[in-house]
Design an enzyme around this catalytic site. Structure first.
Site, PDB file in Angstrom:
ATOM      1  N   ARG A  18       0.799  -1.281  -0.026  1.00 48.55           N
ATOM      2  CA  ARG A  18      -0.090   0.065  -0.070  1.00 48.55           C
ATOM      3  C   ARG A  18       0.812   1.255   0.032  1.00 48.55           C
ATOM      4  NH1 ARG A  18      -3.784  -2.113   4.896  1.00 48.55           N
ATOM      5  NH2 ARG A  18      -1.688  -3.617   5.053  1.00 48.55           N
ATOM      6  N   ASN A 346      29.732  38.355  15.915  1.00 46.40           N
ATOM      7  CA  ASN A 346      28.644  38.720  14.908  1.00 46.40           C
ATOM      8  C   ASN A 346      29.135  38.344  13.538  1.00 46.40           C
ATOM      9  OD1 ASN A 346      26.180  40.536  14.880  1.00 46.40           O
ATOM     10  ND2 ASN A 346      27.312  40.845  12.769  1.00 46.40           N
TER      11      ASN A 346
END
Ligand code: UD1
Ligand code: MG
Length: 421
Positions: A18, A346
């Site tokens: 299935r 950063n």
């Protein structure tokens, strides 16, 4: 803790037609982990160490996933679940006590549910105890027929039900705790005189009942954990159920998730308190995120990332095998892979670690308090010291010493009046 005198058989030989797939149904994944691997892990986490997997159809695929974590029984022809257990019966001979038998296609069972099935079976002294659910819809599972004393007389497969039986609301989940000796004896009497001409394991119940043995059910309290996968829709339903379970756990631990339906957190992820996860974020297995972090929207955090507290990983950022120090920000449009970044740095928009040269993965190290300008390429292996500054648009190929500015780009040339000529 390991439970004594109990072993488990997991049935994994079926075709799974299935699913409409070239692969075995059981190697399809839910959140990155194969159905069969999940099923086996659940059994092991219930404290059962000895697990026998019955394999047959595309068995190489299953064996590749499970390796030597289980023992194998081979079912060459798939003649039904009863036949599958017969093939594993050599592991039961000369043993007494209980055996847990499970369908391999129910991947998100809670280990506690399996543990409870075994302990109830022992307490009630039943020869067969079956895990069931009561569902208000008609689902295509075997129907449970009780007698007036609560014993189970038989299980009738959905396809074999008459018009009345089809409406029975208590159904079989394919998880059973059997007395080993009684099981072995009943298996010998199994026949395949049914719609599918299969040897149904479920028919063992009728055989036991007719011998006057005790058979009962344990009804699960949470229907979402026990569903099986037969087709792709089931796969979707189970993925959503697992998503809700995992995300709810993080909410309970003090994590804010803005949209639990659109946040995908795999197994084995730790997230600290007061961290906020914005929508459309995916966090894969083996990730640790600290407290007060901010993740997303649209972030992709892959395996082996370790984020300290107060880290920001923003929009369209992919990170992998990245160790990121406290307070560091990777706010937008970056790929940071195989890297270590110190605290309070950063990483500018568009920064990319060039970690792969087509053969090897290499590492990028960035010291604390550094500032990487936008659109920088960091060609690994490369080390940037503490307190460094990289000019926007640089392609960094050489190490940068502490406290330095690195500029690695062409100077701009303005040709005045050029456009008028
Ligand atoms: C089975 C049960 C059904 C139950 C349902 C729950 C039987 C006869 N029926 O039906 O009552 O409600 O599970 O999901 O058991 N397998 C083998 N060898 C085989 C056939 C199957 O190893 O010859 C394995 C499959 O790989 C699968 C499991 O057994 O992991 C169940 O098989 P499946 O065909 O999915 O059974 P269902 O029709 O779902
Ligand atoms: Mg099934």
């Amino acid at each position: 803790m390991a439970q004594e005198d109990i072993l488990a058989i997991v049935m994994a030989a079926g075709k799974g037609t299935r699913m409409k797939s070239n692969k075995s149904k059981l190697v399809h994944k839910i959140y990155g982990k194969e159905i069969i691997k999940r099923a086996i892990e659940n059994v092991k986490n219930a404290g059962i160490d000895e697990v026998i997997a019955v394999v047959g159809y595309q068995k190489e695929q299953i064996e590749e996933v499970l390796g030597d974590s289980v023992k194998y029984a081979i079912q060459e022809e798939q003649l039904g679940t009863g036949h599958a257990v017969m093939k594993a019966s050599k592991f039961l001979e000369n043993k007494s006590g209980k055996v847990l038998i499970l369908n391999g296609d129910h991947p998100i069972m809670r280990p506690e549910t399996l543990k409870n099935l075994v302990s109830v079976s022992k307490e009630r002294n039943e020869s067969a105890t079956i895990l069931t659910m009561v569902h208000d819809k008609t689902i295509p599972y075997g129907k449970i027929i009780h007698d007036e004393n609560g014993n189970i007389k038989e299980i009738i497969e959905h396809k074999d039900c008459n018009a009345e039986q089809i409406n029975i609301k208590e159904v079989n989940l394919g998880m059973y705790c059997f007395d080993i000796k009684e099981l072995l004896s009943a298996l010998k009497e199994l026949k395949n005189d049914n719609m599918q001409e299969e040897y149904y394991l479920t028919d063992v119940i009728k055989i036991m009942y007719n011998k006057g043995l005790k058979t009962g059910s344990v009804v699960v309290s949470d229907n979402t954990e026990v569903l099986g996968v037969n087709d792709r829709m089931d796969l979707q339903v189970l993925t959503k159920a697992l998503q809700l379970r995992i995300n709810t756990e993080h909410l309970k631990n003090g994590v804010t998730i803005e949209d639990i339906n659109n946040t995908y957190i795999y197994d084995d992820v730790k997230i600290g308190m007061d961290t906020i996860i914005h929508p459309n974020t995916t966090i894969k297995s083996d990730v640790i995120i600290g407290e007060e972090c901010e993740i997303g929207p649209n972030a992709y955090i892959r395996e082996k990332c370790r984020l300290a507290n107060k880290v920001k990983v923003g929009s369209f950022v992919e990170i992998k095998n990245a160790i990121i120090g406290e307070g560091t920000k990777v706010p937008h449009l970056s790929y940071m892979g195989d890297c270590e970044i110190g605290a309070k740095s950063n990483i500018g928009c568009g920064t990319i670690t060039c970690n792969y040269d087509g053969f090897n993965k290499s590492k990028t190290i960035i010291g604390e308090h550094s500032f990487i300008g936008s659109n920088t390429n960091l060609v690994a292996p490369v080390t940037l010291g503490k307190n460094t500054f990289v000019a926007a648009g640089s392609t960094i190929t050489d190490d940068v010493p502490d406290d330095s500015l690195a500029i690695a780009r062409e100077r701009q040339v303005n040709k005045e009046g050029w456009n008028k000529k």
